[in-house]
Write a protein that holds these residues in place. Structure first.
Motif, PDB file in Angstrom:
ATOM      1  N   LYS A 105      -0.091   3.487  -8.950  1.00 13.95           N
ATOM      2  CA  LYS A 105      -1.329   3.204  -9.774  1.00 13.95           C
ATOM      3  C   LYS A 105      -2.302   4.410  -9.919  1.00 13.95           C
ATOM      4  CE  LYS A 105      -4.592   0.234 -11.553  1.00 13.95           C
ATOM      5  NZ  LYS A 105      -4.228  -0.624 -12.632  1.00 13.95           N
ATOM      6  N   CYS A 141      -3.451  -0.398  -1.280  1.00 11.30           N
ATOM      7  CA  CYS A 141      -2.624  -0.500  -2.779  1.00 11.30           C
ATOM      8  C   CYS A 141      -3.768  -0.243  -3.854  1.00 11.30           C
ATOM      9  CB  CYS A 141      -1.883  -1.812  -2.683  1.00 11.30           C
ATOM     10  SG  CYS A 141      -1.055  -1.851  -4.167  1.00 11.30           S
ATOM     11  N   GLY A 142      -3.274   0.505  -4.540  1.00  3.90           N
ATOM     12  CA  GLY A 142      -4.340   0.738  -5.888  1.00  3.90           C
ATOM     13  C   GLY A 142      -3.952  -0.413  -6.865  1.00  3.90           C
ATOM     14  N   ASP A 151       2.073   3.385  -3.628  1.00  5.57           N
ATOM     15  CA  ASP A 151       1.744   1.788  -3.699  1.00  5.57           C
ATOM     16  C   ASP A 151       2.636   1.149  -4.693  1.00  5.57           C
ATOM     17  OD1 ASP A 151       0.517   3.487  -5.634  1.00  5.57           O
ATOM     18  OD2 ASP A 151      -1.229   2.350  -5.800  1.00  5.57           O
ATOM     19  N   THR A 169      -4.256  -4.370  -7.954  1.00  9.68           N
ATOM     20  CA  THR A 169      -5.190  -5.305  -7.597  1.00  9.68           C
ATOM     21  C   THR A 169      -4.645  -6.679  -8.035  1.00  9.68           C
ATOM     22  OG1 THR A 169      -6.550  -5.429  -9.805  1.00  9.68           O
ATOM     23  CG2 THR A 169      -6.986  -3.791  -8.452  1.00  9.68           C
ATOM     24  N   LYS A 187      -7.515   5.385  -4.570  1.00 10.07           N
ATOM     25  CA  LYS A 187      -7.007   4.466  -3.734  1.00 10.07           C
ATOM     26  C   LYS A 187      -7.735   4.461  -2.337  1.00 10.07           C
ATOM     27  CE  LYS A 187      -2.655   4.684  -5.896  1.00 10.07           C
ATOM     28  NZ  LYS A 187      -2.578   5.892  -6.642  1.00 10.07           N
ATOM     29  N   GLY A 216       0.884  -1.311   0.007  1.00  9.32           N
ATOM     30  CA  GLY A 216      -0.013  -0.087  -0.176  1.00  9.32           C
ATOM     31  C   GLY A 216       0.646   1.165  -0.002  1.00  9.32           C
TER      32      GLY A 216
END
Length: 381
Positions: free
Chosen positions: A136, A145-146, A115, A148, A140, A95
């Motif tokens: 990312k 964390c963006g 992230d 996936t 978010k 993250g």
């Protein structure tokens, strides 16, 4: 959900096609990084190829300008999160990498990253490199964390095919090196045979002329004229051979790529750390590029064979319309003013001749115990 993965697979397909079109290792690395960044919509992407000295032989970035990259400074070492990626078989998502206990900071000019998604590129049991993505570009969750699980899966697919593309590119480069070596060997044999025959004829004709000088001056004159013809033919064949022996890689790849490949080979073959950097160099006249390559090779040979250096660095940068080459080592050094014999032994005379022959200049800075720096400057076209 059905639309996202399908779009992602289409993007992966495009990325794989782009990688398969590249044959040079450097181009494959750039394509992998650019494809990964676009595929996962990340602000930054990087790929590091490890060396055997705790650093990276190559480190390619996307999303960072050339000016930013120069300001960041030397290539990173294998420590912290980067080292972890080289020794783990699984992807890792964070993250905020700055809050990870392995995070050890970065240079002041380094862009701010949060992230993070990283994973190794592996081929069998060998780790070829590590691929990193950061920031990312999407909303978010707080502290989350963006990237996936779908991102992770897509990147893993890309990494598997990247390993194949990178391995193929390495095999291509090694094959080309062998082909060049075989061609040079063939030319050497042809040169030896052709010139040996000419010189043998030249010697016999000269001996005949010497025997005829007193008793048949007219015939002796004819033999001497033949000596001149044979000598001219031998000189022409030598010149043609020298032109043909111009390094093939220079014509195909240019000076920067040829030097980079040569230095990577030396770095793998020697215990010393050998590095290469270039900055803004444009194509130079063919004679200047060849002279700079030969000087670099001679300086590297001296540093690796005679100086006992632990580190050797080669830097090539644009200078006006021309370029400056700098080869530095931390070896034993010498006194350039007091060692005329040593200067000849180290090839300094031939290096100066090569530089002067293309309108350039060569300077040598060295001192016992303090290493050596050889610098060559050429004016360009």
């Amino acid at each position: 959900m059905s639309q996202g993965p399908r779009s992602g697979l289409n993007a992966v397909s495009s990325a794989l096609l782009a990688m398969s079109r590249q044959l040079e290792v450097r181009d494959v690395l750039k394509t992998i990084v650019a494809s990964a960044r676009e595929l996962l919509d990340a602000e930054y992407a990087a790929l590091g190829v490890p060396d055997d000295h705790g650093g990276f032989a190559q480190f390619v970035v996307d999303g960072v300008s050339e000016e930013q990259w120069r300001a960041i400074g030397p290539l990173p070492r294998q420590h912290g999160i980067l080292a972890s990626m080289l020794h783990r078989a699984e992807p890792e998502r964070l993250g905020d990498l700055r809050k990870d206990p392995r995070f050890e900071g970065w240079p002041s000019a380094h862009p701010d990253m949060s992230d993070f998604l990283g994973l190794p590129i592996r081929y069998g049991d060998e780790t070829l490199g590590a691929l990193f993505l950061a920031n990312k570009q999407c909303p978010k969750p707080e502290g989350g964390c963006g990237f996936t699980a779908d991102d992770e899966e897509l990147l893993s697919i890309l990494a598997q095919h990247a390993a194949i593309a990178l391995t193929n590119a390495r095999l291509y480069e090694r094959s080309r090196e062998l082909t060049i070596a075989e061609e040079r060997s063939r030319l050497a044999h042809e040169l030896h045979d052709a010139v040996s025959q000419k010189l043998f004829s030249l010697r016999l004709t000269a001996q005949a002329a010497a025997a005829l000088v007193d008793r048949d001056p007219s015939r002796a004159k004819g033999e001497l004229q033949q000596v001149a013809v044979l000598a001219a033919e031998a000189a022409d064949e030598l010149r043609a051979a020298v032109v043909e022996l111009r390094p093939a890689a220079l014509d195909e790849d240019g000076l920067v790529a040829t030097l980079r490949t040569h230095i990577q080979v030396l770095d793998r073959a020697h215990s010393a750390e050998v590095t290469f950097e270039s900055c803004g160099v444009r194509a130079l006249p063919a004679a200047q590029e060849e002279a700079m390559l030969r000087v670099a090779q001679e300086a590297l040979h001296n540093a690796l064979r005679h100086s006992g250096a632990a580190r050797v660095s080669v830097f090539l940068e644009r200078h006006g319309a021309g370029a400056v080459l700098r080869v530095s080592d931390d070896g034993s050094g010498f006194d350039p003013r007091a060692t005329r014999r040593a200067g000849r032994h180290l090839g300094l005379v031939s290096m100066r001749d090569r530089a002067g022959g293309v309108g350039g200049r060569l300077t040598v800075e060295s001192e016992p115990g303090k290493g050596t720096t050889i610098e060559m400057e050429v004016p360009g076209g």
